[in-house]
Write an enzyme that holds these catalytic residues in place. Structure first.
Site, PDB file in Angstrom:
ATOM      1  N   GLU A   5      42.322  21.225   0.793  1.00 34.25           N
ATOM      2  CA  GLU A   5      40.894  21.370   1.076  1.00 34.25           C
ATOM      3  C   GLU A   5      40.592  21.962   2.445  1.00 34.25           C
ATOM      4  O   GLU A   5      39.623  22.722   2.602  1.00 34.25           O
ATOM      5  CB  GLU A   5      40.190  20.009   0.934  1.00 34.25           C
ATOM      6  CG  GLU A   5      39.943  19.576  -0.510  1.00 34.25           C
ATOM      7  CD  GLU A   5      41.097  18.806  -1.120  1.00 34.25           C
ATOM      8  OE1 GLU A   5      40.897  18.173  -2.168  1.00 34.25           O
ATOM      9  OE2 GLU A   5      42.216  18.855  -0.550  1.00 34.25           O
ATOM     10  N   ALA A  14      38.019  21.115  -7.579  1.00 37.59           N
ATOM     11  CA  ALA A  14      36.598  21.420  -7.729  1.00 37.59           C
ATOM     12  C   ALA A  14      36.398  22.852  -8.209  1.00 37.59           C
ATOM     13  O   ALA A  14      37.202  23.754  -7.922  1.00 37.59           O
ATOM     14  CB  ALA A  14      35.882  21.226  -6.399  1.00 37.59           C
ATOM     15  N   GLY A  30      41.001  18.218  -5.814  1.00 36.84           N
ATOM     16  CA  GLY A  30      40.442  17.170  -6.646  1.00 36.84           C
ATOM     17  C   GLY A  30      41.270  16.867  -7.872  1.00 36.84           C
ATOM     18  O   GLY A  30      41.233  15.745  -8.395  1.00 36.84           O
TER      19      GLY A  30
END
Length: 268
Positions: free
Chosen positions: A142, A74, A119
């Site tokens: 993450e 991301a 991602g």
């Protein structure tokens, strides 16, 4: 069938190229190492919708134009400016990008070099097969920035490596270099540096020589049957078999076998 070299751009950061029956979805945001912004997520979803409707695309390969990264996940610079409302508005677009790749009806292959993190690795995990070169570094970090894998990672990684191994990798947020990633099953093929795209396209071409009807039905059976009890899974397989048993591809395949010639698949 699209001609060799056919190309179409989706937004600023995604390119779809055709190599005969093989489609290549190239991530093309080099200034940000293919970090997935809102606009890029929308473009990935649009490109996948286009490919899903293309009956001539027998295999899709997801690649990167950046020399040192497949995708770093991301776009955290963009998200740093988000309000909570902005983040919630972006969520459906982000999900559409990942599910777009995951739900492509034809076999899919990710060609990974350099960083495939967060991602970015989830885009690869959304493919059926992952070809990585010796420079690959993968992981789902993450939790180190206060979130969790949200592009399918908590569901796709355990399907590859088992629940306990996936938990260790997600909870520690650690990165794995190519050799360990191959050893643990996070990637399927490990190739020399710089060869990921070529090897993935070669593999795609070998797959694309087979029946497009058969390939899509086999993928459907594999995906829908995973995790079911055996009896239910066999019913899924039977339904997929019935969908191809009376197809033109089945008739052509049997004829070509008996006539000792290369099949000319009608694709229906």
């Amino acid at each position: 069938m699209a001609e060799q070299g056919d190309e179409r751009r989706f937004g600023e950061h995604v390119v779809v190229r055709r190599h005969g029956y093989v489609a290549e979805l190239a991530l093309d945001r080099p200034k940000a190492m293919n970090a997935v912004s809102t606009d890029m997520a929308r473009s990935i979803a649009d490109a996948c919708a286009h490919l899903a409707a293309d009956r001539d695309a027998r295999v899709t390969v997801v690649t990167s134009t950046h020399e040192r990264a497949f995708c770093v996940g991301a776009d955290l610079k963009e998200r740093n400016s988000f309000t909570d409302a902005d983040l919630m508005r972006q969520r459906p677009l982000a999900r559409a990008a990942y599910t777009g790749v995951l739900e492509l009806p034809m076999p899919t292959i990710a060609a990974v070099h350099g960083f495939a993190l967060g991602g970015g690795f989830e885009l690869a995990l959304s493919c059926d097969l992952i070809v990585a070169d010796a420079t690959a570094v993968v992981g789902l970090p993450e939790v180190s920035v206060g979130v969790i894998p949200g592009g399918g990672g908590t569901q796709l990684l355990p399907r590859r490596v088992g629940a306990a191994r996936a938990a260790e990798l997600i909870f520690t947020a650690r990165r794995l270099e190519a050799a360990e990633a191959r050893e643990l099953g996070l990637v399927d093929d490990l190739v020399p540096e710089g060869r990921d795209r070529d090897e993935a396209l070669d593999l795609a071409a070998r797959i694309a020589a087979n029946s497009p009807v058969g390939l899509r039905a086999a993928k459907r059976a594999l995906r829908l049957g995973h995790g079911l009890d055996l009896r239910t899974g066999l019913e899924v397989e039977d339904a997929a078999w019935r969908s191809v048993a009376f197809s033109g591809d089945r008739a052509e395949g049997v004829s070509a076998f008996n006539e000792k010639r290369t099949p000319q698949w009608p694709g229906e």
